[in-house]
Design a protein around this motif. Structure first.
Motif, PDB file in Angstrom:
ATOM      1  N   LEU A   1      61.439  -3.546  46.421  1.00 48.57           N
ATOM      2  CA  LEU A   1      60.128  -4.050  46.848  1.00 48.57           C
ATOM      3  C   LEU A   1      59.058  -2.976  46.833  1.00 48.57           C
ATOM      4  CD1 LEU A   1      61.357  -6.250  49.798  1.00 48.57           C
ATOM      5  CD2 LEU A   1      60.587  -7.009  47.570  1.00 48.57           C
ATOM      6  N   ARG A   2      59.472  -1.771  46.480  1.00 45.26           N
ATOM      7  CA  ARG A   2      58.518  -0.659  46.422  1.00 45.26           C
ATOM      8  C   ARG A   2      57.844  -0.448  47.776  1.00 45.26           C
ATOM      9  NH1 ARG A   2      61.032  -0.704  42.358  1.00 45.26           N
ATOM     10  NH2 ARG A   2      60.262  -1.154  40.284  1.00 45.26           N
ATOM     11  N   VAL A   3      58.656  -0.407  48.812  1.00 47.92           N
ATOM     12  CA  VAL A   3      58.101  -0.195  50.144  1.00 47.92           C
ATOM     13  C   VAL A   3      57.710   1.272  50.296  1.00 47.92           C
ATOM     14  CG1 VAL A   3      58.584  -0.299  52.614  1.00 47.92           C
ATOM     15  CG2 VAL A   3      59.525  -2.023  51.082  1.00 47.92           C
ATOM     16  N   ARG A   4      56.544   1.480  50.827  1.00 47.85           N
ATOM     17  CA  ARG A   4      56.019   2.830  50.939  1.00 47.85           C
ATOM     18  C   ARG A   4      56.938   3.780  51.710  1.00 47.85           C
ATOM     19  NH1 ARG A   4      51.684   6.007  51.825  1.00 47.85           N
ATOM     20  NH2 ARG A   4      51.010   5.492  53.909  1.00 47.85           N
ATOM     21  N   GLY A   5      57.210   3.440  52.920  1.00 49.74           N
ATOM     22  CA  GLY A   5      58.022   4.327  53.754  1.00 49.74           C
ATOM     23  C   GLY A   5      59.501   4.352  53.418  1.00 49.74           C
ATOM     24  N   GLY A   6      59.905   3.622  52.390  1.00 47.12           N
ATOM     25  CA  GLY A   6      61.306   3.640  52.038  1.00 47.12           C
ATOM     26  C   GLY A   6      62.179   2.887  53.017  1.00 47.12           C
TER      27      GLY A   6
END
Length: 116
Positions: free
Chosen positions: A28-33
């Motif tokens: 999902l390409r989440v910023r904070g991983g």
DNA sequence: CATCTGACGACCG
DNA sequence: GCGGTCGCCAGAT
């Protein structure tokens, strides 16, 4: 925050299968991983059919603290997932999200009869 | 605005 | 395989 995509993807996890926070974060390409995915799951709304228990830590480890740990374990076992110690066998249950619902056991190497 | 905490993960000894 | 450290980011205080 818009965790909707995360919840939606988690809902797609097939019964008896699991995925990891890190993979969800990457897909999902989440910023904070993974960290933020975990945060999202921690605050996931109840009663919306979100199978949060199918999301485990890297390597199939159950890293959640009590009291949810017991609950997750029970739920997974109910779905037929064998839990050994504090982890599940990723070679059997790991499910990679996305891709038209295809994709599944990337590391399944068994040559005997697998039960799907 | 400064700190702390947390359902993470990769590294290192 | 286990435990400790560090990097990460989003809320809470």
């Amino acid at each position: 925050m818009a965790w909707e995509p995360i919840y939606r993807l988690v809902k797609k996890i097939p019964r008896g299968r699991v995925t990891t926070y890190g993979d969800l974060a990457r897909v999902l390409r989440v910023r904070g991983g993974a960290r933020v995915v975990g945060y999202a799951m921690a605050g996931c709304p109840d009663g919306q059919g979100i199978p949060w228990h199918r999301v485990v830590g890297a390597g199939g480890r159950l890293i959640i603290n009590e009291p949810h740990a017991s609950k997750q374990r029970r739920l997974l076992e109910t779905e037929g997932v064998i839990i050994r110690g504090n982890r599940v066998d990723m070679s059997l249950y790991f499910w990679l999200p996305g891709r038209k619902g295809a994709a599944a056991r990337p590391r399944n190497r068994n040559k005997s009869g697998s039960r799907d």
